[in-house]
Design an enzyme around this catalytic site. Structure first.
Site, mmCIF file in Angstrom:
data_model
loop_
_atom_site.group_PDB
_atom_site.id
_atom_site.type_symbol
_atom_site.label_atom_id
_atom_site.label_comp_id
_atom_site.label_asym_id
_atom_site.label_seq_id
_atom_site.Cartn_x
_atom_site.Cartn_y
_atom_site.Cartn_z
ATOM 1 C CG HIS A 52 -1.904 5.430 -1.024
ATOM 2 N ND1 HIS A 52 -2.532 6.567 -1.502
ATOM 3 C CD2 HIS A 52 -2.462 4.377 -1.693
ATOM 4 C CE1 HIS A 52 -3.436 6.216 -2.405
ATOM 5 N NE2 HIS A 52 -3.418 4.902 -2.535
ATOM 6 C CB CYS A 75 -5.742 -0.933 -3.221
ATOM 7 S SG CYS A 75 -6.117 0.837 -3.290
ATOM 8 N NE ARG A 120 -9.188 2.399 -4.273
ATOM 9 C CZ ARG A 120 -8.954 2.576 -5.556
ATOM 10 N NH1 ARG A 120 -9.428 3.636 -6.186
ATOM 11 N NH2 ARG A 120 -8.262 1.693 -6.238
ATOM 12 C CB CYS A 146 -0.911 0.013 1.221
ATOM 13 S SG CYS A 146 -2.050 -1.379 1.340
#
Length: 269
Positions: A182, A230, A226, A178
């Site tokens: 991000h 991802c 979401r 992730c």
């Protein structure tokens, strides 16, 4: 022999860098203007209204509504509930987010099987799912409430720790995590800025607007969707709906967003 850059060259490089910063600033302003325009014309209220009807509608083998569903503030109390989730629930012995808790209420109150309750959790432009309608309505009842997700319960703290570990865990065909998208300031995919969700600033600005209406697909999407998407983009297998992994990631982002005012359901690109 070491060549020292000339003053002219250094000046040129400085001007180029300055121009790039100005251009980036102008781009950000235009993107923010576009986001404000789309938010003003967002049809998210339609999902909330449909969700309100579903909340009160008697359904399932037991022919009852969801109006006694307990999201942690008491049976049927929705004001502020989403701003305190995920949270630990004694009746299930689990930390649950909004969507996994909805499944619990659909099975225990309305009598659906888990398979029936999760048969169609993600809709499309032609037919949104009941889960999306309900998520929009329930989350919307916390609009204007400050995020206060607690980790005092040991299982809640364990969920947060798991979410943090998963956020930085690199694996899969592309060795992604992730944090690959991000975890660093200044990243963008097309017109979409990639917020740093491990920081309060990034999490507060992003988490507090999910669920969100996505202009690009004319659909309202939930946070479970979401996260699943991802995982797909990282080339991981799609997680089970409401799994401990997705709830843990939600917990991690929600705690990072503590202190911010919930502003959703929002509007996304």
């Amino acid at each position: 022999m070491l060549r020292v850059p000339s003053r002219a060259l250094l000046a040129g490089l400085a001007l180029t860098a300055a121009a790039s910063l100005v251009h980036a600033d102008d781009t950000n302003k235009e993107i923010q203007k576009y986001q404000r325009m789309t938010a003003e014309s967002s049809p998210v209220e339609l999902w909330e209204l449909e969700g309100a009807d579903l909340w009160k509608k008697k359904r399932g083998p037991n022919n009852v509504s969801l109006e006694r569903c307990d999201f942690g503030m008491g049976p049927g109390v929705l004001k502020g509930a989403y701003a305190h989730m995920p949270r630990y629930f004694e009746d299930t012995g689990r930390v649950q987010d909004l969507e996994s808790r909805l499944v619990t209420c659909m099975t225990t109150l309305q009598g659906f099987t888990e398979k029936e309750a999760t048969k169609r959790v993600f809709g499309n432009a032609d037919k949104p799912s009941d889960m999306e309608y309900l998520a929009a309505y329930i989350a919307g009842q916390s609009r204007g409430v400050r995020m206060q997700v607690s980790t005092k319960n040991p299982k809640a703290k364990a969920a947060y720790d798991m979410g943090k570990a998963l956020f930085f865990y690199r694996a899969g065909a592309w060795d992604f995590s992730c944090a690959s998208c991000h975890g660093t300031e200044g990243k963008r995919i097309r017109m979409q800025e990639l917020p740093v969700l491990s920081s309060p600033k990034g999490a507060r600005g992003t988490y507090t607007t999910w669920p969100g209406y996505r202009v690009s697909v004319s659909q309202l999407k939930t946070l479970q969707w979401r996260i699943n998407d991802c995982f797909r983009q990282q080339r991981f297998p799609e997680p089970k709906y409401g799994s401990d992994a997705t709830v843990a990631l939600t917990m991690y982002m929600a705690v990072n967003a503590n202190g911010a005012t919930y502003r959703g359901p929002g509007t996304k690109r």
